[in-house]
Motif scaffolding. Structure first.
Motif, PDB file in Angstrom:
ATOM      1  N   ALA A  14      43.313  44.130  44.352  1.00 22.31           N
ATOM      2  CA  ALA A  14      43.995  45.576  44.266  1.00 22.31           C
ATOM      3  C   ALA A  14      45.399  45.829  45.169  1.00 22.31           C
ATOM      4  CB  ALA A  14      43.131  46.734  44.501  1.00 22.31           C
ATOM      5  N   GLY A  59      48.716  44.536  44.773  1.00 22.19           N
ATOM      6  CA  GLY A  59      49.604  44.510  43.226  1.00 22.19           C
ATOM      7  C   GLY A  59      49.041  44.510  42.771  1.00 22.19           C
ATOM      8  N   THR A 112      47.671  46.063  40.758  1.00 19.69           N
ATOM      9  CA  THR A 112      47.298  47.993  40.204  1.00 19.69           C
ATOM     10  C   THR A 112      48.167  47.871  38.667  1.00 19.69           C
ATOM     11  OG1 THR A 112      48.824  48.837  41.315  1.00 19.69           O
ATOM     12  CG2 THR A 112      46.554  48.294  41.930  1.00 19.69           C
ATOM     13  N   GLY A 113      48.874  46.863  38.140  1.00 22.14           N
ATOM     14  CA  GLY A 113      49.600  47.417  37.026  1.00 22.14           C
ATOM     15  C   GLY A 113      48.852  46.442  35.615  1.00 22.14           C
TER      16      GLY A 113
END
Lengths: 400, 400
Positions: free
Chosen positions: B59, B62, B64-65
Motif C-alpha cells: 500500500a 502505491g 492503492t489504485g
C-alpha cells in the motif's frame, strides 16, 4: 469448455465499446512511447498515508477476521452521517449497507429492483459499465437520452415515455459529461418515479466534486426515500479507488434484503478497510474539498483554454473530474478524433461513443495529470481540432 | 418501500436456518455470560503480522489504485502454481481469476453455469450459504444426500438419479462433516458429470487441512478440466478470513467470462490485499501446515475424548476444522441437543440441521479454541450426551 450460461455471455453486449483506444494507448506506453494518459477516472495522487496508517493499525489490532456483513456499526453510522449532511435527508445506520466498491453497489441495487427479464432504465450518456451491470443482473437495459441540446440533463417527457420498467439509474454529478443535475431535472425524475412506481438508483459517487452550485440528491424529493437507492463510495471523494469501499443507502427493509445478498455474494468486506473508511470519513468535508481541489483547478484551466476559440466546446462542466468536449466541428466522430489525437499528439482520451449515443462526436478528457501537463495537452487537443476543422473548411467535399 | 424483486426476497428460503442458536449464544456473551464459542469456522489465531507487513508495504509503495480486474499477474501465477502443486493438474495464470473471497467465487461460478430457472445440484450436508447462493444466482438448488451410512460421501447412483441440472457443487474436505472424498467417490462424480454434461463446482477451501490420506481434486479426473470450476481461498489455509481473497480455477474461456462478470460486479480486488496474498502463498506448503497444525492436534484430542464411550460418535474426521458429532443416542435432534448444551454447559455449537437433512441428529463443533479449553468443552459435551441418553434409557416412554 462445457456450455456457459447465456447471461454471462451477454454481459459485454455487441460491438466495440471504444476501450480499444484505451488498450492501444497502453500498448504504446508499454513500447516506451510517451503518452499523456487522460482516459481513466483516477486521481494523480495516491491514497493518503494517514488513511493507510489507520488501516495498518486496525489490522494489527486484530480486525483481520470476518467482519459484520452489512458493515461495521461505526462505518454504517459514519456513512449515514455524511449522507445526511450532504443531502439533508434523515439517514440512520439501518439505511446503510457497505459494499466492496461502488460498482458492486450498482450491481447489487439492480438485483433488488427487478427480476430476470424486467427492464431497467438508465440515462445516456452513461458510465460504460452500466448496461453490462444491468444485463449481468438479468435485467434489460433501456437508455433514455439526455441530449446535448438539453445540456445533457434528462427531460421529464422522455423519462415518462420510456418503456415499462422497474427502475431508473441516474448519475449526478455525471460521468462523462460533468453535468450536475438541477432542481427542475431532479423534481422531474422524482415525479416520473412516483407516477410510474419506479425505483431510482442514484449514483452519487462524484458528490464531493462540485464546481458550480451544489450537489442535490434525488432522494431528498417527496416520495423518494422509499424508492431510492443511493450509491456512494470513497473512491473519488477520498482517492481510495483501490480500497473498493462503497455503500448503498436506502429504505431499511431494502438494506435487510441487500444484507441477504451480501451474505451469499461477498460475506462482508475486510474489517481493516472498513476501519480505514471510518478514519477517512472522520476527516470531514474540508478534507474532501482538498482531494477535489486539483480537479477544480483543472476545470478552471479547461475553461481558460477553451475561451477564445469556437471549434471545441465543453459540456456544462459543473462537477466531476472530466471535461466532455464536443469535437463535431472537426467532422470526425469522437472515436475518429481520439484516434488522431493519439497518433499525432500522443494524447489518450476516450471517445464519447464509449458512453452512449448522446455523447457521440465528443471526447471525454479525464483531468488527471498535473496542471501544466494537463494545460499543454488540452492546448494541443484544441490546436489539432482547429487544424482538422480548417482543412475541412477548405476541402468540404472530401471530408464533410 | 417500493416492491423489491422476487429473487432477492427468496435468497434466505423458508424457516429457521439454525443460526438462531448462534445469535442466542452471541446474546449470552453480550450479557457477560461466559460461553465457549465453537460455532464459527475461524482460526483462534489472527492473520500473521508478516502478511500484514507485506500488505502495508504494498500500500505504501502505491498499490492503492484500481488493480487489474482478473487479478494482478503475480497472484494469478502464484495461485496457478499452488493449484498445480496440490492437485497435479496443469494450471496457468489464464486459468485463474481472483475473487473477493471464496463466497464471491461460489456466487460467480453459479452465474456462469446456468441461467435463471435452471437447476443446480449440491451435496447435503452443505455449508449453509450454498442454497441461498444458488437461489441468488437465479438457479434452483437441489440437494443430493451424502448419507451418514455412506460415510457422508455422495453415491454415484444418487447423483445419476438427481433431476436434470446444469451443475453439481461438491466440497471436499467437507464442511461440516470433516470427510475427505476418496478416489472412488471422485471418480463417480466425474463419470456422472461427463455422462450428464454437468459443470462441477468444487469448493476446496479446506485443501490444506488434511488429517488422513491426501487432498484430491475432482478436476484431476478425465474430462473434468473443461467442466470444473475449483473454488479456493486464503481464508482457511492462511488464517486470512477477513482479507476476502479467493479465486476460481477453470477453463481459460470460463475465466474470460468471469472477468466480464467481475468488471460489473466488483471492478477488481484491492491491489495491496492481492500483494499480501502473493507474499502469503510464497511461504509455501510448510507454512500452511503450520496454520493447520492446531486443528490437527484438536482432531487428535477429539478422537481421544470420544474413545471409550459410545453415546457420541464422530463422522469420519479426515480433514477440515470441524467435528460432526452424532448425538442421536440422546433421542434429541441436533438443535435440541445444541440448545441444552448452550443452556446447561454454556457451550455453543451448531445443529447438524443447519447443514441439511443428512446431518440431522448431529452437531458441528468448530475446533477453534485453545487445546485445553477445547478438550474440556468436548468432555462436557460427551458427559451431557451420556446423562441424557441414560435418562432416556430409564424413562423411555416419556423421552423416547
Amino acid at each position: 469448455m462445457t456450455k456457459p450460461s447465456k447471461r454471462i455471455r451477454a454481459i459485454t453486449g455487441e460491438g466495440s465499446d471504444g476501450w480499444d483506444l484505451f488498450y492501444r494507448a497502453k500498448d504504446l506506453i508499454r513500447q516506451g512511447v510517451p503518452v499523456v494518459e487522460l482516459t481513466i477516472g483516477e486521481h494523480d495522487v495516491r491514497t493518503d498515508p494517514a488513511i493507510l496508517d489507520a488501516m495498518r493499525e486496525a489490522a494489527r489490532a486484530g480486525a483481520t477476521g470476518y467482519a459484520s456483513i452489512p458493515g461495521i456499526p461505526e462505518l454504517r453510522a459514519a456513512v449515514a452521517e455524511r449522507v445526511e449532511r450532504v443531502t439533508g435527508v434523515a439517514t440512520g445506520p439501518a439505511n446503510v449497507i457497505v459494499t466492496p466498491g461502488g460498482q458492486a453497489a450498482l450491481y447489487a441495487a439492480h438485483q433488488l429492483v427487478g427480476d430476470p427479464g424486467d427492464r431497467a432504465l438508465h440515462v445516456d450518456p452513461y458510465y460504460p459499465t452500466y448496461p453490462g451491470t444491468i444485463r449481468a443482473a438479468g435485467l434489460v437495459p433501456v437508455a433514455v437520452p439526455a441530449r446535448a441540446e438539453a445540456g445533457f440533463e434528462p427531460v421529464e417527457a422522455d423519462l415518462m415515455a420510456a418503456p415499462e420498467a422497474r427502475s431508473l439509474l441516474v448519475n449526478s454529478p455525471n460521468n462523462p459529461t460533468g453535468v450536475v443535475y438541477g432542481e427542475a431535472t431532479l423534481a422531474g425524475i422524482a415525479r416520473v418515479a412516483v407516477a410510474r412506481d419506479l425505483w431510482v438508483i442514484s449514483d452519487e459517487v462524484y458528490d464531493s466534486q462540485i464546481w458550480e452550485g451544489r450537489h442535490l440528491s434525488v432522494r431528498a424529493w417527496p416520495g423518494m426515500a422509499e424508492r431510492c437507492l443511493v450509491v456512494g463510495s470513497l473512491s473519488k471523494s477520498h482517492a481510495m479507488t483501490g480500497s473498493r469501499l462503497g455503500w448503498i443507502v436506502g429504505p431499511a427493509e431494502a438494506v435487510e434484503l441487500l444484507w441477504d445478498l451480501s451474505t451469499v455474494s461477498n460475506y462482508g468486506i475486510p474489517g481493516f478497510i472498513q476501519e480505514a473508511g471510518v478514519f477517512a470519513l472522520a476527516q470531514g468535508a474540508a478534507y474532501e474539498a482538498g482531494i477535489a481541489e486539483p480537479f477544480r483547478r483543472r476545470r478552471g484551466i479547461t475553461q481558460g483554454v477553451l475561451a477564445g476559440q469556437d471549434v471545441v466546446r465543453a459540456a456544462p462542466q459543473r462537477g466531476a473530474m472530466y471535461a466532455l468536449l464536443d469535437v463535431r466541428a472537426t467532422g470526425l466522430t469522437g472515436e475518429g478524433f481520439a484516434l488522431r489525437l493519439l497518433e499525432e499528439e500522443r494524447i489518450a482520451v476516450l471517445p464519447g461513443e464509449s458512453f452512449g449515443l448522446a455523447s457521440a462526436g465528443h471526447v471525454r478528457v479525464a483531468m488527471t495529470v498535473e496542471d501544466r501537463a494537463y494545460e499543454d495537452a488540452l492546448r494541443r487537443l484544441v490546436r489539432l481540432a482547429g487544424r482538422i476543422a480548417a482543412q475541412r473548411a477548405h476541402f468540404p467535399a472530401e471530408l464533410g
